[in-house]
Motif scaffolding. Structure first.
Motif, PDB file in Angstrom:
ATOM      1  N   ALA A   1       1.862  10.299   5.580  1.00 47.83           N
ATOM      2  CA  ALA A   1       1.258  10.315   6.629  1.00 47.83           C
ATOM      3  C   ALA A   1       2.038   9.278   7.777  1.00 47.83           C
ATOM      4  CB  ALA A   1       0.089   9.889   6.962  1.00 47.83           C
ATOM      5  N   LEU A   2       3.129   8.179   7.325  1.00 49.57           N
ATOM      6  CA  LEU A   2       3.780   7.903   7.957  1.00 49.57           C
ATOM      7  C   LEU A   2       4.888   8.322   8.624  1.00 49.57           C
ATOM      8  CD1 LEU A   2       3.983   5.073   9.146  1.00 49.57           C
ATOM      9  CD2 LEU A   2       5.422   4.326   7.024  1.00 49.57           C
TER      10      LEU A   2
ATOM     11  N   VAL B   1      -1.393  -0.838  11.446  1.00 50.01           N
ATOM     12  CA  VAL B   1      -0.239   0.044  11.274  1.00 50.01           C
ATOM     13  C   VAL B   1       0.509  -0.650  10.797  1.00 50.01           C
ATOM     14  CG1 VAL B   1       1.663   0.986  12.106  1.00 50.01           C
ATOM     15  CG2 VAL B   1      -0.830   1.779  12.878  1.00 50.01           C
ATOM     16  N   PRO B   2       1.108  -2.278  10.941  1.00 49.33           N
ATOM     17  CA  PRO B   2       2.489  -2.699  10.448  1.00 49.33           C
ATOM     18  C   PRO B   2       1.521  -3.514   9.212  1.00 49.33           C
ATOM     19  CG  PRO B   2       1.856  -3.528  12.805  1.00 49.33           C
ATOM     20  CD  PRO B   2       0.687  -2.397  12.834  1.00 49.33           C
ATOM     21  N   VAL B   3       0.003  -3.451   8.529  1.00 48.42           N
ATOM     22  CA  VAL B   3      -1.059  -4.032   8.018  1.00 48.42           C
ATOM     23  C   VAL B   3      -0.411  -2.619   6.658  1.00 48.42           C
ATOM     24  CG1 VAL B   3      -2.669  -4.277   6.479  1.00 48.42           C
ATOM     25  CG2 VAL B   3      -2.178  -5.689   8.751  1.00 48.42           C
TER      26      VAL B   3
ATOM     27  N   GLU C   1      -4.660   8.450  11.599  1.00 43.42           N
ATOM     28  CA  GLU C   1      -5.549   8.933  10.546  1.00 43.42           C
ATOM     29  C   GLU C   1      -6.071   8.396   9.725  1.00 43.42           C
ATOM     30  OE1 GLU C   1      -3.845  13.148  10.562  1.00 43.42           O
ATOM     31  OE2 GLU C   1      -3.128  13.043  12.693  1.00 43.42           O
ATOM     32  N   CYS C   2      -4.831   7.710   8.969  1.00 45.42           N
ATOM     33  CA  CYS C   2      -5.492   7.143   7.514  1.00 45.42           C
ATOM     34  C   CYS C   2      -6.642   5.813   7.604  1.00 45.42           C
ATOM     35  CB  CYS C   2      -4.291   7.133   6.664  1.00 45.42           C
ATOM     36  SG  CYS C   2      -2.900   7.621   5.931  1.00 45.42           S
ATOM     37  N   VAL C   3      -6.699   5.361   8.897  1.00 39.39           N
ATOM     38  CA  VAL C   3      -7.562   4.017   8.921  1.00 39.39           C
ATOM     39  C   VAL C   3      -9.325   4.587   8.808  1.00 39.39           C
ATOM     40  CG1 VAL C   3      -8.284   2.212  10.423  1.00 39.39           C
ATOM     41  CG2 VAL C   3      -5.981   3.487  10.721  1.00 39.39           C
TER      42      VAL C   3
ATOM     43  N   LEU D   1      -3.678   7.676  -3.272  1.00 40.78           N
ATOM     44  CA  LEU D   1      -3.106   6.930  -1.942  1.00 40.78           C
ATOM     45  C   LEU D   1      -2.054   6.306  -1.695  1.00 40.78           C
ATOM     46  CD1 LEU D   1      -5.097   5.324   0.223  1.00 40.78           C
ATOM     47  CD2 LEU D   1      -5.694   3.250  -1.234  1.00 40.78           C
ATOM     48  N   CYS D   2      -1.060   5.546  -2.422  1.00 38.28           N
ATOM     49  CA  CYS D   2       0.399   5.464  -1.415  1.00 38.28           C
ATOM     50  C   CYS D   2       0.568   6.574  -1.468  1.00 38.28           C
ATOM     51  CB  CYS D   2       1.060   4.752  -2.744  1.00 38.28           C
ATOM     52  SG  CYS D   2       0.135   3.423  -3.431  1.00 38.28           S
TER      53      CYS D   2
END
Length: 963
Positions: free
Chosen positions: A898-899, A922-924, A906-908, A891-892
């Motif tokens: 993606a960042l 996004v900041p979280v 798109e990862c949400v 996941l990391c």
């Protein structure tokens, strides 16, 4: 007692009237009165101040008090680490001759007394490592002419650093680190020309670093790390010729390294990491020949590594990782014979692996240097070597054996080819070996079994062939074995069943054949065993981890059978056995039969099995009957033992019988009504973890509780140590922590009694759709914030959780998160970190990388790493590690990639699409990635995480506060 209460009730009046009373009764002592007034504002749970008696004529014999032998007045008050709580009251202002005030490592709260520095003789103030809050008044330091040392570190002070600090002309040491100070750095600090040590790290200070630092000609140490400073490194720092330590890391500094720094000839520690510095690494860096630690990682440096680095012969730690350096490593670095840690990962370096590292060409150089100077041994002293994520090519030299002290080796993500040297087996200290993502070929050397200290072995995504050697079974400490995506053939060696510490195994995408050794089912700590996409056949091992193995972990093996692959194994029916009555074991060939009239008897194998089964059933019935009698006797004793004497505070069971146990409830609740039954009733089981099962039961007053039945009795401390640690955990209370309500002890059975949280685990809400309800963004944000607050509270209590994962975060009926399973490591003896990681940190993907390296200290930052993974899991709705049909997704790495590509949204979690604020989500996610940085010191602490979350949720308020 009555006299003491009356005395304390008159304290305030006595303080006001003391001067008048003293003129009438000279025997009264200012210091006695002041200290008793000070004590009245404190709680002293350990009774460390029991010698403080208001009837004494002098306090000079009191614990923590030191008097001037001439004046008999209090000169020093040192009460460090006594678990004192409460506030710092007015009583100290009576100590007019006080020189030193040290109250560090306690639990003091409230704000600082604004008149404290008006004690004109006060030279040392140390209030570090408490929970003091509020702002410091701007005029706090106006009368501090005698002050020489000030430490307010590791508190919760906020607001700006008072400009009046520049009035303390005698200050030699300032430590305001690890607070929440904001705003710019007061320029007046540079006027304190007697300053030798300045530590403002771990705050929220911003703006440029003021000019004028060159005035600090006596400065030995400066630490401005972990702030928000921008602009350039001040040019005047080169005039501070006595500097030994400089740390400007983890800011937003830009520009070049100023050339004036080459004058810092006495500097032994220099860190400018995690900034935005540019240009080339200056060649004059080699003139700082006293350097022992140099860290320029995480910047934007380009060009080649300067040859002059080889002049740093005292260098022990060198970190240039995560830059844009190119070219090859200079051969001159062979002279750095004292290196313990070398990190050039995540650059653009190329060429063959430097031969000087592995000793092939460097042995002569080192030998010559040894003759000339006598400073070096015959090989480098490296313990940590990370050259990953470059473009190195060539062979791995077999002469790597010269690195006999090596503990961590990462050469992954390069272009290395050729065989894996067998000499790795001679590295007896090696804990981590990562050769993944190269072009290595040949077989895994059998000598690898000689590296018996290995905890992690990774060779995935190469072209390795041949068999997995049986000698792998000698690596008894091995926890992680990743050999996926190679060309390995042959069978899985049965010797792997000897690796009792194994947690993660990935042998997927190879050409392995045969059946899995049945003994693998006995491995107690397995969390993942991926054998997908091979040519394995036969039945999966029965029992243990393999009863619940994921279908994706065994897919792509057409001949495997068992429930995990949803394929029934074919029955094996051998040919019938024919027993010839004309033959006998005692007869010889050609002899006559002993019973010539006997008929031929034919018994099939199934008939023999039936006979044997009948015998087994008879024996089993008898055995079960005996066991039932014993269990009933044991159950009755357990039920009798679970009794409680209700009362206030801790309530101990009066039972003293050798067959019974001791039950203590911290809340004075009544005893169990169905407790013993619940522990034996499978229907009441809530779940199982690395240390035991959890059951739900109900107290006699109808109050539900959760009971953890520990199954690691051999690891539990003595009863005295166990009870002491449990009682400490029982005192920890926070709205986001699952409360420990009591415990039960016998020599063979230990229970922990927790509050029952009805809403289920976060894991179920995220991944199993608890009750068909999916979490909204507000609910997820509140869970993240509440979890952060709970961890911050634990860290303030000096407790590391060790086991942060979504199954340990429970959701109560109001949607608030409650973190459970904290502090379990305190109940066990001092365990090796790898035993802890196998027992406690058993969830795949949450374990911080420092668990794999013995040289890195385990701190609260391992919780920060697990929290970061949890944040990403909450936002994305994905598990930390997921096995796909043809890939393994971490996941990391997925979110970080993606960042970097600008598609983080798109990862949400898809269930949130169209219903979440991007300016928060996004900041979280970025915060989660920061928390999972590889280097522990680069991660924020939980107090900083909470502040960042508050700024994300209320950015306008944060700007107003920092303005």
């Amino acid at each position: 007692m009555l006299r003491e209460k009356r005395f304390l009730s008159l304290l305030a009046l006595l303080v006001l009237a003391f001067q008048c009373v003293r003129s009438l009764n000279p025997s009264l002592n200012d210091d006695v009165l002041g200290l008793i007034v000070f004590k009245a504002d404190l709680q002293d749970p350990l009774k460390k101040l029991s010698t403080w008696n208001q009837d004494d004529d002098t306090p000079c014999n009191w614990s923590g008090v030191k008097c001037n032998p001439r004046s008999n007045r209090v000169a020093e008050l040192t009460l460090d680490g006594l678990s004192l709580s409460g506030r710092i009251g007015r009583g100290l202002l009576q100590l007019q001759f006080l020189h030193k005030l040290s109250l560090s490592r306690n639990n003091l709260t409230g704000s600082i007394n604004p008149n404290l520095t008006r004690l004109e003789n006060l030279r040392i103030i140390d209030l570090s490592e408490n929970s003091l809050t509020g702002t410091i008044p701007d005029d706090f330091f106006k009368e501090c002419a005698a002050l020489r040392a000030l430490s307010l570190a590791k508190n919760k002070f906020s607001g700006k650093i008072p400009g009046s600090l520049s009035s303390c002309a005698s200050l030699a040491s300032i430590d305001l680190s690890s607070n929440q100070f904001t705003g710019s750095l007061p320029a007046g600090i540079w006027g304190l020309n007697g300053l030798r040590s300045l530590d403002l790290s771990g705050n929220f200070l911003d703006g440029e670093i003021p000019k004028g630092i060159e005035v600090l000609s006596n400065l030995r140490m400066i630490n401005l790390s972990k702030n928000r400073f921008n602009g350039e490194v001040p040019n005047g720092i080169g005039s501070c010729l006595l500097l030994r330590s400089v740390d400007f890391s983890e800011n937003m500094l830009s520009g070049h390294i100023p050339d004036t720094m080459q004058k810092l000839g006495l500097c032994n520690y220099l860190s400018l990491s995690s900034n935005m510095l540019t240009g080339e690494v200056p060649n004059w860096i080699g003139e700082l020949n006293r350097l022992e630690s140099l860290d320029l990682s995480g910047n934007r440096f380009l060009g080649q590594v300067p040859i002059s680095i080889g002049n740093l012969q005292l260098l022990k730690v060198l970190n240039f990782s995560a830059n844009g350096l190119s070219g090859s490593l200079p051969e001159s670095m062979a002279n750095c014979g004292n290196l313990l840690a070398l990190d050039f990962s995540q650059n653009l370096l190329s060429g063959d692996l430097p031969t000087w590292i592995f000793g092939s060409k460097a042995e002569k150089v080192l030998h010559l240097e040894n003759k000339l100077s006598g400073k070096f041994g015959s090989a480098p002293k490296l313990q940590v070597l990370d050259l990953s994520r470059n473009d190195f090519s060539g062979l791995i030299a077999s002469s790597i054996v010269v690195l006999r002290s090596l503990q961590f080796l990462n050469l992954s993500k390069n272009s290395l080819f050729g065989p894996v040297p067998g000499t790795f087996g001679d590295l007896k200290e090696l804990y981590v070996l990562d050769l993944s993502d190269n072009k290595l070929n040949g077989s895994i050397p059998t000598e690898i079994g000689g590296a018996f200290a290995l905890k992690e072995l990774r060779m995935e995504r190469n072209s390795l062939s041949g068999q997995i050697p049986d000698s792998i079974g000698n690596c008894s400490s091995l926890m992680t074995l990743i050999l996926s995506q190679n060309k390995l053939a042959g069978t899985i060696p049965a010797a792997m069943a000897k690796l009792g510490n194994l947690i993660y195994v990935d042998l997927s995408f190879n050409s392995l054949i045969g059946s899995l050794p049945k003994q693998l089912a006995n491995l107690p700590n397995l969390a993942s065993f991926n054998i997908s996409h091979n040519n394995l056949q036969g039945e999966l091992p029965a029992g243990g981890f393999f009863n619940t193995i994921s279908p994706s972990s065994v897919s792509g093996n057409p001949s495997l059978c068992g429930s995990a692959v949803n394929k029934t194994c074919p029955a094996v029916l051998p040919k019938p056995i024919v027993l010839n009555p004309n033959s006998s074991s005692d007869s010889t060939p050609g002899s006559l039969p002993q019973n010539p009239g006997h008929k031929r008897i034919i018994l099939s194998i199934s008939a023999l099995i039936a006979i044997g089964a009948a015998a087994v059933i008879v024996v089993g019935v008898i055995a079960i009957t005996v066991l039932n009698l014993r269990v009933r006797s044991s159950t009755s004793r357990s039920a009798a033992a679970l009794t409680l004497s209700a009362g206030d505070g801790f309530s101990d069971s009066p039972t003293t019988d050798a067959n019974s146990g001791k039950l203590v409830m911290f809340t004075g609740r009544p005893d169990f009504s169905t407790g013993a039954h619940a522990l034996l009733n499978k229907d009441c089981e809530l779940g199982r973890g690395g240390f035991g099962a959890v059951y739900r039961t109900v107290l006699r007053d109808g109050h539900p509780v959760a009971i953890k039945k520990l199954t690691v009795s051999s690891l539990v401390k003595s009863q005295e140590d166990f009870e002491r640690e449990v009682k400490k955990l029982g005192k920890i209370r926070h709205q986001n922590l699952v409360a420990l309500e009591g415990y039960y002890w016998t020599q063979s059975l230990q229970l922990l009694i927790y509050e029952f949280v009805s809403g289920g685990s976060l894991y179920k809400h995220l991944h199993e759709g608890s009750g068909g309800h999916f979490l909204s963004w507000n609910e997820r944000f509140n869970i993240i914030l509440g979890t952060a607050k709970s961890l911050a509270h634990l860290h303030q209590s000096n407790i590391i959780h060790y086991n942060i994962k979504s199954s340990n975060v429970l959701i109560d009926s109001s949607g608030e998160p409650k973190v459970g399973d904290f502090g379990l490591a305190r109940l066990l003896p001092m365990l090796d970190r790898y035993v802890l990681s196998s027992k406690i940190q058993s969830a795949l993907g949450y374990m911080a990388p420092e668990f794999a390296c013995r040289t890195v200290k385990i701190t609260e930052k391992c919780d920060v790493y697990g929290f970061g993974v949890l944040v990403l899991e909450i936002v994305t709705g994905k598990r930390p590690v997921e096995y796909m049909e043809d890939d393994v997704v971490v996941l990391c790495d997925m979110v970080r990639g993606a960042l970097e590509e600008g598609r983080v949204e798109e990862c949400v979690d898809g269930r949130l699409m169209g219903n979440f604020p991007a300016d928060e989500v996004v900041p979280v996610m970025k915060l989660g990635l920061i928390c999972t940085l590889q280097v522990p010191s680069n991660r924020p602490d939980m107090g900083e995480v909470i502040n960042i979350l508050d700024l994300i949720r209320c950015p306008s308020e944060g700007q107003e506060e920092s303005g």
